[in-house]
Write a protein that holds these residues in place. Sequence first.
Motif, PDB file in Angstrom:
ATOM      1  N   SER A 179       0.837  -1.208   0.000  1.00  0.00           N
ATOM      2  CA  SER A 179       0.000   0.000   0.000  1.00  0.00           C
ATOM      3  C   SER A 179       0.874   1.261   0.000  1.00  0.00           C
ATOM      4  O   SER A 179       0.546   2.244  -0.671  1.00  0.00           O
ATOM      5  CB  SER A 179      -0.979   0.002   1.175  1.00  0.00           C
ATOM      6  OG  SER A 179      -0.307  -0.073   2.397  1.00  0.00           O
ATOM      7  N   MET A 180       2.000   1.232   0.698  1.00  0.00           N
ATOM      8  CA  MET A 180       2.898   2.394   0.702  1.00  0.00           C
ATOM      9  C   MET A 180       3.505   2.628  -0.680  1.00  0.00           C
ATOM     10  O   MET A 180       3.606   3.765  -1.134  1.00  0.00           O
ATOM     11  CB  MET A 180       4.003   2.217   1.752  1.00  0.00           C
ATOM     12  CG  MET A 180       3.498   2.343   3.177  1.00  0.00           C
ATOM     13  SD  MET A 180       4.809   2.133   4.407  1.00  0.00           S
ATOM     14  CE  MET A 180       5.848   3.532   4.028  1.00  0.00           C
ATOM     15  N   GLU A 181       3.921   1.563  -1.355  1.00  0.00           N
ATOM     16  CA  GLU A 181       4.485   1.694  -2.693  1.00  0.00           C
ATOM     17  C   GLU A 181       3.442   2.226  -3.678  1.00  0.00           C
ATOM     18  O   GLU A 181       3.739   3.092  -4.497  1.00  0.00           O
ATOM     19  CB  GLU A 181       5.013   0.340  -3.184  1.00  0.00           C
ATOM     20  CG  GLU A 181       6.238  -0.138  -2.453  1.00  0.00           C
ATOM     21  CD  GLU A 181       6.568  -1.587  -2.748  1.00  0.00           C
ATOM     22  OE1 GLU A 181       7.768  -1.925  -2.651  1.00  0.00           O
ATOM     23  OE2 GLU A 181       5.658  -2.397  -3.057  1.00  0.00           O
ATOM     24  N   LEU A 182       2.231   1.699  -3.581  1.00  0.00           N
ATOM     25  CA  LEU A 182       1.175   2.137  -4.481  1.00  0.00           C
ATOM     26  C   LEU A 182       0.808   3.593  -4.228  1.00  0.00           C
ATOM     27  O   LEU A 182       0.672   4.377  -5.171  1.00  0.00           O
ATOM     28  CB  LEU A 182      -0.056   1.239  -4.357  1.00  0.00           C
ATOM     29  CG  LEU A 182      -1.246   1.609  -5.250  1.00  0.00           C
ATOM     30  CD1 LEU A 182      -0.843   1.652  -6.726  1.00  0.00           C
ATOM     31  CD2 LEU A 182      -2.391   0.634  -5.025  1.00  0.00           C
ATOM     32  N   ALA A 183       0.675   3.973  -2.970  1.00  0.00           N
ATOM     33  CA  ALA A 183       0.356   5.371  -2.644  1.00  0.00           C
ATOM     34  C   ALA A 183       1.435   6.300  -3.188  1.00  0.00           C
ATOM     35  O   ALA A 183       1.138   7.346  -3.772  1.00  0.00           O
ATOM     36  CB  ALA A 183       0.210   5.543  -1.136  1.00  0.00           C
ATOM     37  N   SER A 184       2.689   5.916  -3.034  1.00  0.00           N
ATOM     38  CA  SER A 184       3.798   6.719  -3.540  1.00  0.00           C
ATOM     39  C   SER A 184       3.741   6.803  -5.063  1.00  0.00           C
ATOM     40  O   SER A 184       3.914   7.876  -5.646  1.00  0.00           O
ATOM     41  CB  SER A 184       5.123   6.116  -3.086  1.00  0.00           C
ATOM     42  OG  SER A 184       6.196   6.829  -3.615  1.00  0.00           O
ATOM     43  N   TRP A 185       3.500   5.683  -5.726  1.00  0.00           N
ATOM     44  CA  TRP A 185       3.426   5.668  -7.184  1.00  0.00           C
ATOM     45  C   TRP A 185       2.280   6.553  -7.677  1.00  0.00           C
ATOM     46  O   TRP A 185       2.446   7.318  -8.624  1.00  0.00           O
ATOM     47  CB  TRP A 185       3.258   4.246  -7.704  1.00  0.00           C
ATOM     48  CG  TRP A 185       2.915   4.228  -9.159  1.00  0.00           C
ATOM     49  CD1 TRP A 185       1.718   3.905  -9.721  1.00  0.00           C
ATOM     50  CD2 TRP A 185       3.765   4.597 -10.251  1.00  0.00           C
ATOM     51  NE1 TRP A 185       1.778   4.048 -11.080  1.00  0.00           N
ATOM     52  CE2 TRP A 185       3.025   4.474 -11.430  1.00  0.00           C
ATOM     53  CE3 TRP A 185       5.086   5.027 -10.338  1.00  0.00           C
ATOM     54  CZ2 TRP A 185       3.554   4.751 -12.687  1.00  0.00           C
ATOM     55  CZ3 TRP A 185       5.612   5.318 -11.574  1.00  0.00           C
ATOM     56  CH2 TRP A 185       4.851   5.171 -12.738  1.00  0.00           C
ATOM     57  N   HIS A 217      -9.001   3.001  -5.292  1.00  0.00           N
ATOM     58  CA  HIS A 217      -9.829   1.924  -4.727  1.00  0.00           C
ATOM     59  C   HIS A 217      -8.960   0.716  -4.369  1.00  0.00           C
ATOM     60  O   HIS A 217      -9.142   0.099  -3.322  1.00  0.00           O
ATOM     61  CB  HIS A 217     -10.927   1.536  -5.717  1.00  0.00           C
ATOM     62  CG  HIS A 217     -12.108   0.916  -5.068  1.00  0.00           C
ATOM     63  ND1 HIS A 217     -13.386   1.153  -5.458  1.00  0.00           N
ATOM     64  CD2 HIS A 217     -12.223   0.052  -4.033  1.00  0.00           C
ATOM     65  CE1 HIS A 217     -14.221   0.472  -4.709  1.00  0.00           C
ATOM     66  NE2 HIS A 217     -13.526  -0.211  -3.831  1.00  0.00           N
ATOM     67  N   VAL A 218      -7.989   0.401  -5.232  1.00  0.00           N
ATOM     68  CA  VAL A 218      -7.055  -0.695  -4.931  1.00  0.00           C
ATOM     69  C   VAL A 218      -6.315  -0.391  -3.635  1.00  0.00           C
ATOM     70  O   VAL A 218      -6.180  -1.256  -2.754  1.00  0.00           O
ATOM     71  CB  VAL A 218      -6.070  -0.933  -6.097  1.00  0.00           C
ATOM     72  CG1 VAL A 218      -4.943  -1.873  -5.681  1.00  0.00           C
ATOM     73  CG2 VAL A 218      -6.804  -1.468  -7.311  1.00  0.00           C
ATOM     74  N   LEU A 219      -5.863   0.837  -3.498  1.00  0.00           N
ATOM     75  CA  LEU A 219      -5.158   1.248  -2.284  1.00  0.00           C
ATOM     76  C   LEU A 219      -6.050   1.085  -1.059  1.00  0.00           C
ATOM     77  O   LEU A 219      -5.614   0.559  -0.029  1.00  0.00           O
ATOM     78  CB  LEU A 219      -4.692   2.700  -2.422  1.00  0.00           C
ATOM     79  CG  LEU A 219      -3.880   3.282  -1.283  1.00  0.00           C
ATOM     80  CD1 LEU A 219      -2.616   2.464  -1.037  1.00  0.00           C
ATOM     81  CD2 LEU A 219      -3.534   4.737  -1.580  1.00  0.00           C
ATOM     82  N   LEU A 241      -0.062  -0.953 -15.368  1.00  0.00           N
ATOM     83  CA  LEU A 241      -0.117  -2.042 -14.390  1.00  0.00           C
ATOM     84  C   LEU A 241       0.197  -1.537 -12.982  1.00  0.00           C
ATOM     85  O   LEU A 241      -0.455  -1.925 -12.015  1.00  0.00           O
ATOM     86  CB  LEU A 241       0.852  -3.163 -14.783  1.00  0.00           C
ATOM     87  CG  LEU A 241       0.400  -4.063 -15.925  1.00  0.00           C
ATOM     88  CD1 LEU A 241       1.574  -4.849 -16.487  1.00  0.00           C
ATOM     89  CD2 LEU A 241      -0.720  -4.980 -15.470  1.00  0.00           C
ATOM     90  N   MET A 242       1.185  -0.659 -12.876  1.00  0.00           N
ATOM     91  CA  MET A 242       1.561  -0.144 -11.557  1.00  0.00           C
ATOM     92  C   MET A 242       0.441   0.699 -10.952  1.00  0.00           C
ATOM     93  O   MET A 242       0.269   0.719  -9.733  1.00  0.00           O
ATOM     94  CB  MET A 242       2.863   0.645 -11.645  1.00  0.00           C
ATOM     95  CG  MET A 242       4.071  -0.249 -11.873  1.00  0.00           C
ATOM     96  SD  MET A 242       5.609   0.652 -12.075  1.00  0.00           S
ATOM     97  CE  MET A 242       5.838   1.326 -10.436  1.00  0.00           C
ATOM     98  N   THR A 243      -0.350   1.370 -11.783  1.00  0.00           N
ATOM     99  CA  THR A 243      -1.485   2.132 -11.284  1.00  0.00           C
ATOM    100  C   THR A 243      -2.516   1.204 -10.655  1.00  0.00           C
ATOM    101  O   THR A 243      -3.277   1.610  -9.779  1.00  0.00           O
ATOM    102  CB  THR A 243      -2.111   2.952 -12.442  1.00  0.00           C
ATOM    103  OG1 THR A 243      -1.105   3.841 -12.921  1.00  0.00           O
ATOM    104  CG2 THR A 243      -3.303   3.743 -11.986  1.00  0.00           C
ATOM    105  N   ASP A 283       3.575  -4.415 -10.300  1.00  0.00           N
ATOM    106  CA  ASP A 283       4.824  -4.060 -10.968  1.00  0.00           C
ATOM    107  C   ASP A 283       5.319  -5.293 -11.720  1.00  0.00           C
ATOM    108  O   ASP A 283       5.756  -6.271 -11.098  1.00  0.00           O
ATOM    109  CB  ASP A 283       5.870  -3.583  -9.966  1.00  0.00           C
ATOM    110  CG  ASP A 283       7.143  -3.091 -10.629  1.00  0.00           C
ATOM    111  OD1 ASP A 283       7.317  -3.324 -11.865  1.00  0.00           O
ATOM    112  OD2 ASP A 283       7.966  -2.465  -9.942  1.00  0.00           O
ATOM    113  N   PRO A 284       5.266  -5.276 -13.062  1.00  0.00           N
ATOM    114  CA  PRO A 284       5.638  -6.470 -13.828  1.00  0.00           C
ATOM    115  C   PRO A 284       7.127  -6.793 -13.777  1.00  0.00           C
ATOM    116  O   PRO A 284       7.524  -7.877 -14.186  1.00  0.00           O
ATOM    117  CB  PRO A 284       5.211  -6.120 -15.260  1.00  0.00           C
ATOM    118  CG  PRO A 284       5.193  -4.629 -15.299  1.00  0.00           C
ATOM    119  CD  PRO A 284       4.828  -4.178 -13.912  1.00  0.00           C
TER     120      PRO A 284
END
Length: 114
Positions: free
Chosen positions: A22-28, A52-54, A104-106, A110-111
Amino acid sequence: MADALELDALWQDFHRVVNMTSMELASWLTVRDADEEAEPRPAEAGTLTGQHVLAILQKRRTDLTDDDVRVMYQVVDTVDDLVDTGNGPGPESTPQDTRRRHRLMTLGHDPLRP
């Protein structure tokens, strides 16, 4: 809402495809939306689906709503489709590969991760 077995399978599939914390996604999401003039507030950064994913990542399975379940199915299907049409993991070689990775990262995937 899905039955318990279906929800268990969806929960596992969602966490299989969402390989960012969740921290990586929020940062991205914040970096992705930043521009030269302004940076969005963290709670408003990124796409609605990314937000929503977050939110789902920060929930317990027992707290999921019908809308969460719908988004989880959508994310699993989208990530699986995008990964299947890609060239597999590895460094990006074209702008299309970079765009695909960023999309994908959104969604929290991360592929380039094993």
